[in-house]
Enzyme design. Structure first.
Site, PDB file in Angstrom:
ATOM      1  N   SER A 569      43.021  38.419  34.099  1.00 28.25           N
ATOM      2  CA  SER A 569      42.882  39.759  33.654  1.00 28.25           C
ATOM      3  C   SER A 569      43.342  40.864  34.604  1.00 28.25           C
ATOM      4  O   SER A 569      43.055  40.777  35.901  1.00 28.25           O
ATOM      5  CB  SER A 569      41.676  40.182  32.870  1.00 28.25           C
ATOM      6  OG  SER A 569      41.624  41.703  33.002  1.00 28.25           O
ATOM      7  N   TYR A 582      33.155  43.940  32.924  1.00 31.45           N
ATOM      8  CA  TYR A 582      34.158  42.788  32.809  1.00 31.45           C
ATOM      9  C   TYR A 582      35.004  42.591  34.050  1.00 31.45           C
ATOM     10  O   TYR A 582      35.239  41.663  34.610  1.00 31.45           O
ATOM     11  CB  TYR A 582      35.264  43.345  31.752  1.00 31.45           C
ATOM     12  CG  TYR A 582      36.301  42.115  31.447  1.00 31.45           C
ATOM     13  CD1 TYR A 582      35.769  41.189  30.787  1.00 31.45           C
ATOM     14  CD2 TYR A 582      37.647  42.626  31.188  1.00 31.45           C
ATOM     15  CE1 TYR A 582      36.932  39.877  30.421  1.00 31.45           C
ATOM     16  CE2 TYR A 582      38.462  41.833  30.947  1.00 31.45           C
ATOM     17  CZ  TYR A 582      38.127  40.529  30.496  1.00 31.45           C
ATOM     18  OH  TYR A 582      39.166  39.530  30.205  1.00 31.45           O
TER      19      TYR A 582
END
Ligand SMILES: [Zn+2]
Length: 684
Positions: A569, A582
């Site tokens: 990501s 995250y």
């Protein structure tokens, strides 16, 4: 053997075909062909064939006598009218006057007499059908019949069972010579109901579809009854104990040993299909397995799928995996040597030298465990597995009444290297991920689901793993036979281990792992609970490490390298506000991928990552898109395409990036960015 003819079904087949302008003869030909094809004890996967002689109208409006014969590449179980190409009958019959006809000329004669030039090649047994007078002819490779004829005295046994109800044709390879001889032998006893082709199969003959089908079932039933009467305890077991090493540990070792290393460093692997059960175990555990398992195929055309002989691995279970691996490697190398010798010896008598096929076995027998079938795809491995089980049924029946004996080695070679048989396998280029197994975590979600589909389309077998078992199953069902759904909690090491075990049991191992599962919880770092932060690290970092450890374990056992791919990501390189829970583990994951790349390059394991951003998925769902676009004063579309290229990035785009990494054999330690362009997140 059950006769499955139904007047109602026959009628509806006639009706269904009439609506398409197809006559009753062909309709019933399709109907009983499907009946025969639907029973594995009669034919398997493209084996067997049927024909009907009828009249069809040509372009000029003239009625022409034709024969419709099953076309190559069609499976009897699913045949439809286009799978029974029509040929002009008279010129085919005239060929009988010739002394000899080469295979090429035979195929040419069949093709030039087709009514429709787009038809598939008619069966290699077309002329046998054409030279006999009956309107309907059915041909099977029935297991019970083969048990009867695959014997040193198969002819006598068949005579005892059938008397003069059938004529007997000695073994002759399929083609023109067989067709001629079968017709000559038939004409001496024209009242027979069928022909037994010794060590090959059965033809049943009739003036109607019903009669030919009834005769097929009756004749096979007689063979079944004979075997049942003679049934003794067939195999004396030599391996009373179960093999103590589990299938999931055995399979990757076998898979690795069967793999062939290309000159360019690519591995030609095999997808495995494991079979076991009381019948398989009785066979592989038998004391005389060396004799009956190594004596050839049940019917000649199986050789192109299974090779002439299986590989037998004699090893004690429960020992160290290293010593088992050594035993397997030695057994494979002996097999390969024997195959070279078989090729060289038989090639010497060929007028035109043949090119040696790959020497690897397609069936591996492990006493105490079961059998592994090998194919270039999961579907092909399943076909090989079915044929291996058919051989076991045939041998079991044959040994119950006598001793199994197949065709000679030279006949076997001629069949294996017959150009018309090889043509059945197709010469098409293999898909880029053929022979490989991919395991994807988070496979039920948007990105994981796209990866599973794209990788399956590229030819890989796929294990679709997700915490949401139903979501994984939906993706796997959509893909079909080459996919396995597994419920997996990536935060639980036991669950990850059992997921890898399941993939190894189903496909034999794992070559590509797409470690993709993740979850995000928004919140500012200063206010975040310790519990939430650690929870995010569990799923977004530690789970990937456990997945990677399992992947490396399997890939080392196979010894054929592999690809370990991570979804890191954009957060791994460019933090988002309130997205620290995250981003922190994802940044650590990027480092982890480089660490694995460094430590496992020598194992041939390539480790790469994809840095994707703003993909519609479980992590960025419709509600979040609505809130975020509103907060920035953008439309949802503008928000989703808010990148340098101004185009929304889709899950499919991410899947294509993973596919590229899986195929790039000389790339490791790479990060591929798939975000439409985001200068703040550009890697430096
Ligand atoms: Zn046949």
């Amino acid at each position: 053997m059950e006769n499955r003819w139904s007047d109602a079904d026959a009628k509806s087949a006639i009706q269904r075909h009439a609506e398409q302008g197809i006559g009753e003869d062909l309709a019933l030909r399709v109907y009983t062909t499907q009946l025969i094809g639907g029973d594995k004890r009669l034919v398997l996967h493209g084996g067997g064939n049927t024909s009907v002689k009828t009249t069809l109208r040509d372009t000029f409006g003239d009625d022409r006598s034709v024969i419709c014969v099953k076309g190559s590449g069609w499976d009897m179980a699913h045949i439809e009218a286009p799978g029974l190409p029509a040929m002009h009958l008279a010129p085919l019959r005239r060929l009988r006057d010739l002394e000899a006809l080469s295979d090429e000329d035979m195929v040419n004669a069949q093709r030039t007499n087709l009514l429709d030039s787009r038809s598939p090649n008619p069966s290699v047994e077309t002329l046998l059908h054409a030279f006999l007078p009956h309107k309907f002819i059915d041909h099977s490779h029935a297991v019970a019949l083969l048990s009867l004829t695959d014997q040193p005295d198969g002819l006598d046994m068949c005579r005892e069972v059938y008397g003069d109800r059938v004529a007997f044709i000695p073994y002759i390879p399929p083609g023109f010579a067989l067709a001629k001889q079968a017709a000559e032998i038939y004409e001496k006893t024209p009242q027979v109901e069928g022909l037994v082709l010794i060590k090959h199969g059965l033809f049943s003959l009739g003036e109607t579809a019903r009669i030919a089908y009834d005769r097929m079932i009756d004749l096979v039933s007689l063979a079944e009854a004979h075997i049942a009467r003679g049934r003794k305890r067939v195999f004396v077991s030599a391996t009373p104990a179960d093999f103590a090493t589990p299938v999931e540990a055995v399979a990757p070792i076998i898979r690795g040993a069967l793999s062939i290393l290309d000159a360019d460093g690519a591995h030609k692997r095999w997808v495995l299909d494991f079979r076991t059960g009381p019948k398989v175990r009785a066979f592989v555990d038998g004391k005389d397995i060396e004799r009956y398992a190594q004596s050839g195929v049940a019917t000649p055309d199986h050789v192109i799928r299974t090779k002439g002989k299986p590989l037998l691995i004699r090893a004690a279970g429960g020992g160290s995996l290293d010593s088992f691996a050594e035993t397997v490697r030695q057994a494979v190398s002996r097999y390969v040597e024997a195959y070279h010798a078989y090729f060289t010896a038989n090639n010497a008598r060929q007028a035109t030298p043949k090119i040696e096929l790959d020497p690897m076995p397609r069936v591996v027998l492990v006493p105490g465990l079961g059998l592994f079938a090998a194919g270039k795809s999961a579907n092909e491995a399943a076909v090989v597995g079915d044929i291996a089980e058919c051989l076991i049924e045939t041998v079991t029946g044959a040994e119950a009444i006598g001793r199994f004996e197949s065709i000679s080695e030279s006949d076997l070679f001629d069949m294996e290297y017959w150009s018309l048989e090889q043509a059945k396998l197709g010469k098409g280029k293999e898909p880029p991920l053929a022979r490989q197994v991919t395991l994807v975590t988070g496979g039920g979600g948007a990105i994981g689901g796209a990866v599973a589909r794209v990788f399956a389309q590229a030819g890989s077998a796929v294990a679709v793993c997700d915490l949401d078992g139903a979501a994984a199953k939906a993706v796997a069902d959509d893909i079909g036979g080459a996919a396995l759904a597994v419920t997996c909690d990536v935060t639980d090491p036991v669950s990850i281990r059992s997921t890898f075990d399941a993939a190894c049991r189903r496909f034999g191992g794992v070559d590509i792992v797409v470690s993709n599962a993740g979850a995000a919880w928004p919140g500012a770092m200063a206010d975040m609970t310790d519990e939430l932060f650690r929870k995010s690290f569990e799923i977004n970092f530690f789970s990937h490490h456990t997945v990677a450890q399992n992947a490396v374990r399997i890939m080392r056992a196979q010894g054929t390298g592999g690809a370990l791919l991570f979804n890191v990501s954009k957060q791994a390189v460019s933090p988002g506000k309130d997205f620290g829970a995250y981003g922190c583990p994802k940044a650590a994951l990027l480092f982890l991928s480089r660490q694995y790349a460094l430590e496992h390059g020598a194992d041939g394991i390539r480790v790469n990552a994809v840095n994707a951003d703003r993909i519609r998925s479980g992590l960025l769902n419709g509600d979040m898109i609505a809130t975020r676009s509103k907060a920035r004063g953008l439309s949802e579309d503008d928000y989703m395409s808010g990148n340098l290229l101004g185009r929304e990035v889709m899950a499919e785009d991410v899947a294509q990036a993973f596919l590229h990494q899986a195929l790039a054999l000389k790339t490791t330690g790479d990060v591929t960015t798939v975000d439409g362009g985001n200068i703040a997140a550009v890697l430096r």
